[in-house]
Design an enzyme around this catalytic site. Structure first.
Site, PDB file in Angstrom:
ATOM      1  N   ASP A  57     -15.066  -8.412  -1.257  1.00 33.28           N
ATOM      2  CA  ASP A  57     -14.950  -7.600  -2.464  1.00 33.28           C
ATOM      3  C   ASP A  57     -15.648  -8.119  -3.735  1.00 33.28           C
ATOM      4  O   ASP A  57     -16.781  -7.788  -3.990  1.00 33.28           O
ATOM      5  CB  ASP A  57     -13.474  -7.320  -2.754  1.00 33.28           C
ATOM      6  CG  ASP A  57     -12.805  -6.519  -1.646  1.00 33.28           C
ATOM      7  OD1 ASP A  57     -13.322  -6.514  -0.522  1.00 33.28           O
ATOM      8  OD2 ASP A  57     -11.762  -5.888  -1.901  1.00 33.28           O
ATOM      9  N   GLU A  98      -1.003 -12.034   1.777  1.00 35.79           N
ATOM     10  CA  GLU A  98      -2.421 -11.657   1.858  1.00 35.79           C
ATOM     11  C   GLU A  98      -3.339 -12.837   1.537  1.00 35.79           C
ATOM     12  O   GLU A  98      -4.361 -13.050   2.174  1.00 35.79           O
ATOM     13  CB  GLU A  98      -2.676 -10.512   0.878  1.00 35.79           C
ATOM     14  CG  GLU A  98      -4.079  -9.937   0.928  1.00 35.79           C
ATOM     15  CD  GLU A  98      -4.292  -8.871  -0.148  1.00 35.79           C
ATOM     16  OE1 GLU A  98      -3.570  -8.898  -1.162  1.00 35.79           O
ATOM     17  OE2 GLU A  98      -5.191  -8.026   0.016  1.00 35.79           O
TER      18      GLU A  98
HETATM   19  C1  6A9 Z   1      -6.916   0.301  -1.682  1.00 40.82           C
HETATM   20  C2  6A9 Z   1      -4.706   0.988  -2.477  1.00 40.82           C
HETATM   21  C3  6A9 Z   1      -1.141   1.440  -1.934  1.00 40.82           C
HETATM   22  C4  6A9 Z   1      -9.042  -6.126   0.769  1.00 40.82           C
HETATM   23  O1  6A9 Z   1      -6.967  -6.161   4.353  1.00 40.82           O
HETATM   24  C5  6A9 Z   1      -7.676  -5.016   4.077  1.00 40.82           C
HETATM   25  C6  6A9 Z   1      -8.754  -5.279   3.039  1.00 40.82           C
HETATM   26  C7  6A9 Z   1      -9.718  -6.329   3.543  1.00 40.82           C
HETATM   27  O2  6A9 Z   1     -10.480  -5.802   4.583  1.00 40.82           O
HETATM   28  C8  6A9 Z   1     -10.653  -6.825   2.488  1.00 40.82           C
HETATM   29  O3  6A9 Z   1     -11.399  -7.889   2.993  1.00 40.82           O
HETATM   30  N1  6A9 Z   1      -8.116  -5.676   1.773  1.00 40.82           N
HETATM   31  C9  6A9 Z   1      -9.883  -7.273   1.273  1.00 40.82           C
HETATM   32  O4  6A9 Z   1     -10.777  -7.720   0.294  1.00 40.82           O
HETATM   33  C10 6A9 Z   1      -7.251  -4.594   1.240  1.00 40.82           C
HETATM   34  C11 6A9 Z   1      -8.053  -3.387   0.810  1.00 40.82           C
HETATM   35  C12 6A9 Z   1      -7.261  -2.241   0.373  1.00 40.82           C
HETATM   36  C13 6A9 Z   1      -8.165  -1.125  -0.124  1.00 40.82           C
HETATM   37  C14 6A9 Z   1      -7.466   0.161  -0.323  1.00 40.82           C
HETATM   38  C15 6A9 Z   1      -5.950   1.376  -1.751  1.00 40.82           C
HETATM   39  C16 6A9 Z   1      -3.502   1.412  -1.752  1.00 40.82           C
HETATM   40  O5  6A9 Z   1      -2.389   1.221  -2.555  1.00 40.82           O
END
Ligand code: 6A9
Length: 775
Positions: free
Chosen positions: A511, A745
């Site tokens: 990100d 996380e």
């Molecule tokens: C946002 C908001 C209820 C961010 O673990 C999933 C991902 C990874 O793949 C990524 O490497 N996370 C990491 O930087 C979470 C991403 C969530 C995006 C969606 C929506 C929902 O609120």
């Protein structure tokens, strides 16, 4: 150049499925082909729920409610519920699971067991045991609510005895006839209880995503609990006469039947699902029979866990082993079966389009916050699960590859049904077909290829996978190509550069990790280049095993792991590290926008000034100074030769506390890096700019283990770092779990504390592989 029809066809390409036969033909997840996996806890977004692996099946679920002044209904996993802890303690991914849920005032143990038989995926039983938090508490009342709901297909029929919903019979295409029984509550050891109150709900809902609302809207506290000899007490219960179906204009998709039992703690309730086609059932799976069955599964799990991971043999304490079992179990208990379609857009389609409908069987990063599939997360999840059950991993991989379109693209985030969409803000729902995500599924394939006992079945599986793998690889190779041969560039970086300190690269998975300050086609992204080296090597191996042309993949792998070429493209001599390259200025910052105030205009009428980016020195083509996870990639993916002096530099940066080392694991961005822990906008706190992430740390531990096994000038150093880093990570994850009740996380690089969302079993569960030293 294109006519109207040509343009339309181009626009439709994004939603045109890949032409190869599906790896999993229709029906292969169904009750005939795979009865043992048909039912499962495949609704990870609720505290307890089961569904079969079919498109719109009837589902089962559980809610609870502590009777107090206010009714706080628990159903879907929500961080805002603030539970002190919940998660599977044991779960074999197939036949049984045991979960503990801690709420204020009470603890719930939820267990399920499946029993194979008949033509429709067999039977299952649930047992929910509720205990007061403090043993002396004999006054609290709790309500346990069990439901079954259709989702557009199948029928349900309630059966009442004096207004107590005793059972539900039903039918559906794939389940045939079935019967669900809500057994009478007992004490926690199974003796009959003299008194409990019963309520039930028979309601319609626009869909599964509105079940909570429908139930909440029906709650009323006009009911009276009156155990003989005890005080009369009002309590909240579902009330069919009050239930509002939600959006009245929408045809109701779901029929909901819910059984509520209200009683004092401690107590136990069992529910059985019995398949009509199950001919010679030895007896219902309840009470002592259920206890016995559960005990057998627990013992088998314990044995298999030790055979697979050897944690007792390695000297981990029983409590540490329980932690590792919970981590694995949560990964398995977090498996979901989703059915539906993404909403996608290509540069050629003017409007968002519905992607072809299909299934996805996948683990999820987080049951509360991200209960859906994420492409690169899944590679890390399956690295763990492939050790436990390679057949499961093969199936998951096949589901993902079957989502590919004709271009070779797989949407990065899988938001497939109304329940998933209800959790995501609209701007995040749309998936763009220029967006990649690291192809971590190649790590999984590499792992599967190493499994002993590769026979004809494994080979024929690979053969079915191959046409899709080939297109997938080609998709990366062409759409994410860089400005020169063997260089690569993530597409889809943020374009609105004025508003961000550094425009994000969501597609990379990292990100807000700092990249070139000014996105441009001249960029070369080091991490992607290394992922492509890995992908090329695995493709070559798969092709060789299948007798398919492999030379081009081999050639690519060799070129991409040529250390001289790598250095030429990515070694920043002045910075002393591997780096991205692009149009970059180090001298950027966020400042309050100056707003001109007109004469006589009062200040308080002005909009608050925004933070905007200022570039104090113009950008130029150069290496990007941002020491952190990206700089480690040639090491993380083991491309460096063991005698490369660059390996020495990397180990040095890793061990330096000024740079990447912390007592809890490697931080994502060096403390000395200009954007270390910097906000990207006023409202966007640092994410991959300092905190510790376990997926990258797992790759680091794994790479250290690798270099510790190869002769070379850094062998000793790697071996020492391996011991230290592994011990730090295990100790911190274990401590955080004990202290907070969860895996997280990410983790703070200054205190080690869990950060971001929870529970996030996702890649944090890789701690099990670090404990087991499986790489
Ligand atoms: C946002 C908001 C209820 C961010 O673990 C999933 C991902 C990874 O793949 C990524 O490497 N996370 C990491 O930087 C979470 C991403 C969530 C995006 C969606 C929506 C929902 O609120």
């Amino acid at each position: 150049a294109y006519g109207l029809y040509g343009r339309w066809r181009l626009g439709r390409r994004v939603v045109t499925p890949h032409p190869a036969p599906r790896v999993l033909p229709a029906g292969s997840s169904g009750p005939r082909a795979a009865p043992e996996r048909f039912w499962g806890s495949y609704r990870p977004h609720v505290y307890l729920g089961m569904r079969p692996r079919s498109p719109r099946p009837p589902v089962a679920g559980f809610m609870w409610l502590r009777q107090a002044a206010e009714a706080r209904l628990r159903h879907t996993c929500e961080q805002s519920d603030g539970l002190p802890g919940y998660g599977w303690l044991l779960h074999d991914g197939l036949r049984f699971g045991a979960q503990e849920i801690r709420d204020r005032g009470l603890t719930l143990r939820t267990e399920f067991v499946k029993r194979p038989g008949g033509e429709h995926g067999g039977d299952w039983s649930w047992r929910v045991t509720a205990r007061p938090e403090s043993p002396g508490d004999q006054t609290s009342l709790v309500s346990l609510l069990f439901y079954v709901a259709t989702d557009g297909q199948g029928t349900l029929q309630p059966h009442l005895e004096n207004s107590r919903l005793v059972s539900v019979t039903g039918t559906s295409e794939e389940l045939g006839h079935f019967n669900i029984t809500f057994h009478r509550p007992t004490t926690e050891t199974g003796e009959a209880l003299s008194y409990a109150s019963y309520n039930h709900l028979d309601a319609r809902s626009p869909g599964l995503h509105r079940l909570t609302d429908v139930v909440k809207s029906s709650l009323s506290n006009r009911f009276v609990y009156a155990a003989p000899g005890g005080p009369k007490r009002r309590y909240f219960a579902v009330d069919t006469s009050r239930a509002r179906p939600g959006e009245p204009d929408q045809a109701p998709q779901s029929h909901l039947l819910l059984h509520q039992v209200t009683l004092p703690l401690p107590c136990r309730v069992e529910v059985t699902f019995e398949s009509g086609s199950f001919a010679e059932r030895p007896g219902s799976l309840v009470g002592a029979a259920l206890s016995e069955e559960l005990a057998g599964h627990v013992a088998a799990f314990e044995r298999r866990f030790e055979e697979t991971f050897s944690l007792a043999r390695k000297g981990f304490t029983p409590q540490q082993q329980r932690f590792a079992k919970a981590a694995l179990s949560n990964m398995l208990g977090g498996m979901g079966y989703f059915h539906g379609h993404s909403i996608v857009q290509s540069a050629h389609s003017q409007h968002p389009l519905a992607y072809p409908e299909g299934p996805l069987f996948t683990a999820v990063p987080s049951r509360s916050f991200f209960p859906r599939g994420f492409l690169w997360d899944e590679g890390f999840h399956q690295l763990l699960l492939a050790r436990w059950d390679p057949a499961l991993t093969r199936e998951v991989l096949a589901h993902w590859l079957d989502l590919m379109n004709v271009e070779g693209w797989i949407p990065r985030e899988q938001i497939l049904d109304d329940e998933a969409r209800a959790k995501v803000p609209p701007e995040f729902i749309l998936q763009h077909n220029e967006a990649a995500n690291p192809p971590t599924l190649f790590l999984v394939l590499q792992q599967l290829l190493r499994e002993p006992g590769q026979g004809p079945a494994e080979l024929s599986y690979l053969r079915r996978l191959f046409p899709r793998l080939r297109t997938w690889y080609e998709w990366y190779n062409t759409t994410q190509a860089g400005p020169q041969p063997y260089a690569f560039r993530w597409r889809g970086r943020d374009q609105d550069t004025d508003l961000f300190l550094n425009p994000k690269t969501l597609t990379s998975g990292l990100d807000d990790y700092p990249r070139a300050s000014h996105p441009s086609p001249a960029e070369r992204h080091l991490d992607l280049r290394c992922w492509m080296a890995l992908a090329s090597g695995v493709m070559a191996e798969v092709a060789e095993r299948l007798g398919e042309p492999a030379a081009e993949y081999r050639r690519m792998q060799q070129a991409l792991s040529d250390n001289a070429l790598l250095e030429q493209q990515h070694w920043a001599e002045q910075l002393g590290m591997f780096a991205d390259y692009g149009n970059h200025s180090q001298a950027v910052g966020l400042e309050r926008e100056k707003v001109a105030v007109g004469p006589g205009q009062p200040h308080h009428q002005l909009p608050a000034p925004r933070l905007v980016r200022v570039v104090r020195k113009p950008p130029k083509l150069q290496f990007v100074g941002a020491l952190g996870y990206v700089s480690l990639f040639p090491f993380l993916l083991q491309l460096l030769r063991p005698d490369s002096p660059r390996l020495g530099s990397i180990l040095g940066a890793m061990r330096s506390e000024q740079q990447l080392w912390t007592p809890y694991g490697l931080r994502s961005l060096a403390r000395t890096s200009p954007l270390y822990m910097k906000h990207n906008t006023e409202h966007d706190p640092p994410y991959w700019r300092g905190p510790i992430w376990i997926n990258m740390n797992y790759l680091a531990v794994r790479a250290l283990h690798h270099y510790a096994s190869l002769e070379g000038p850094y062998q000793q150093r790697a071996a020492a770092l391996y011991q230290e880093l592994r011990a730090n990570l295990i100790a911190n994850l274990y401590r955080q779990y004990l202290e907070s009740g969860y895996l997280w996380e990410q983790y703070s690089d200054s205190t080690g504390q869990g950060r971001g969302c929870y529970p996030f079993t996702g890649w944090s569960a890789l701690v099990v592989l670090m404990m087991a030293e499986e790489y």
